[in-house]
Design an enzyme around this catalytic site. Sequence first.
Site, PDB file in Angstrom:
ATOM      1  N   PHE A 117      39.487  44.830  12.734  1.00  0.00           N
ATOM      2  CA  PHE A 117      38.459  44.880  11.698  1.00  0.00           C
ATOM      3  C   PHE A 117      39.073  45.320  10.377  1.00  0.00           C
ATOM      4  CE2 PHE A 117      35.161  47.411   9.426  1.00  0.00           C
ATOM      5  CZ  PHE A 117      34.308  46.352   9.118  1.00  0.00           C
ATOM      6  N   MET A 482      36.146  28.512 -24.047  1.00  0.00           N
ATOM      7  CA  MET A 482      37.458  27.880 -24.087  1.00  0.00           C
ATOM      8  C   MET A 482      37.498  26.633 -23.212  1.00  0.00           C
ATOM      9  SD  MET A 482      40.443  28.075 -25.529  1.00  0.00           S
ATOM     10  CE  MET A 482      41.072  29.702 -25.939  1.00  0.00           C
TER      11      MET A 482
END
Length: 581
Positions: A117, A482
Amino acid sequence: MSTPNGTSMNGATSLVKSLEAAGVDVMFGIPGGAILPAYDPIFDSSIRHILVRHEQGAGHAATGYAQVSGRAGVCIATSGPGATNLVTPLADAAMDSVPLVAITGQVPSAAIGTDAFQEADIRGITMPFTKHNYLVTDPADIPRAIAEAFHIATTGRPGPVLVDIAKDALQKETVFNWPTSVSLKGYQPTIAPNAQSISDAAALITQSHRPVFYVGGGIIKANASKELREIAELLGAPVVTTLMALGSFPHSHPLHMGMPGMHGSVAAVTALQKSDLLITLGARFDDRVTGKLSTFAVNAKVIHCDVDPAEIGKNRFADVPVVGDLKHTLIALIPALKAALAKNRPDLSTWLRQVNNLKSTYPLGYDKPSDGSVSPQYVIERIAKLSAPDSIYVAGVGQHQMWAAQSLEIGINQHFLTSGGMGAMGFALPASIGACLAVNKSPVIVLIGDGCMQLNIQELQTISRNKLPIKIIVFNNESLGMIRQFQDSYCESRYQSTSWGYSAPDFEKVAIAYGIQAKTINNEKEVLTAINWLWESNNESRPQLLQVMINPHTNTYPKLAFGRPITEMEPFVKPLDMEGT
């Protein structure tokens, strides 16, 4: 108070004591399961832990701290997703040569490799863009690993180092032993340059008639701005400073031609193109500077000075390579050049007249919007005029980054922080946190776009919680400006996911929700009042946000098309040429 060697403690306490011994005063992070043992001894430590709201924020905050303080920034995260969220800041630090030490927790050593985990091979993931990294499974190795990490991060070419520590190594008992010195056989950075290389560089300079100092961020890392000015004035040659070198040379100096590259000044770009010698200091011939590499400064010989030998010859052949710390290099080169110039001083008067004609003919400027909306460059100029001479500016990535670079005129006592090589959106807000703490809560100015703002907007809570005097100016054009501008050039103005499908919140309301004072301006008449509001005496020590609404079609110029020669810059129709100037 230092901890005596031989003291018994667990690995987690040894980690914190090691960080104290390394001189750490602040670090940035978020707790989690694997790293949790290390958080308990932080409670009793002299180190101030700043709880950020995302691990990427921790990494960028550590970068901001490092860039302003000159010391290694420290971030800490747990295993798995906590560690992988540090990947972007580590890659950014590597590209921009920032000293960073990242501490990550790892699953217990017996579980490594089992897909446990929250397990991730963060050492393997980050190997390409860390100077070195460690996996520690024995608590006795923690002090040595930390000492070596700081040594590696801060010497030679600065960069990031990661120390991954298994949870059981943090929990086990050990004996603390901080090493009195660090010496790594396979890691011996060259500091002093080779004497023959210095002599060869001085000789080549005296043979040139159109030399240019091409200055990169390495000059700031080496704290060599004083030496740069001395050698530039000694030779009397033009100087261009890249995005990462802004502030290393006085903007107002008559030899300064500005910033080169994709959005650079005509004078800087053309001076490089027409030069016969590039005196390259801590720059790496990045594609944003060179454009199409095969067409860049084709008639120039190259002196390339850098502390990292891997950079020399990587993109451009160096006629004279000089490996060494730039401060040491310039200290050695200045007297060698004086001696060489005494025998043969080239006449640079025609060359200087040509580049200065370009500088006066093509100054950086902007047109005021015809619709009455706010010009972002005007806002930045006014902020610069009303800010302190030692101001710290932090810019995000995108159009506003270039507006800031073109408009701020950074002084040698100021800092300009941005994500240069990696171009990581989301950098500015957390980086400002680290910068602010590096100067003991002096005001920091953030220039950011609405797109960047949304990438790490959660760090408004970190700013608010710690009452940091960060002034955030959000240029909101309600688009990813941009990329939208690129779509004008390459996609027939089909604004998929930049305007169409994109939206931004009202940042004034968002800031207020986080407990931060905020205002919005929509036209030029409101600019001065709003900026004065940021610096009113009762506001100077508190965070504030100013939202500046700008026209969605405001563009950034000059601009170079991808893959084109650097002289083919918009809005210039034909390639730039300085013949006849």
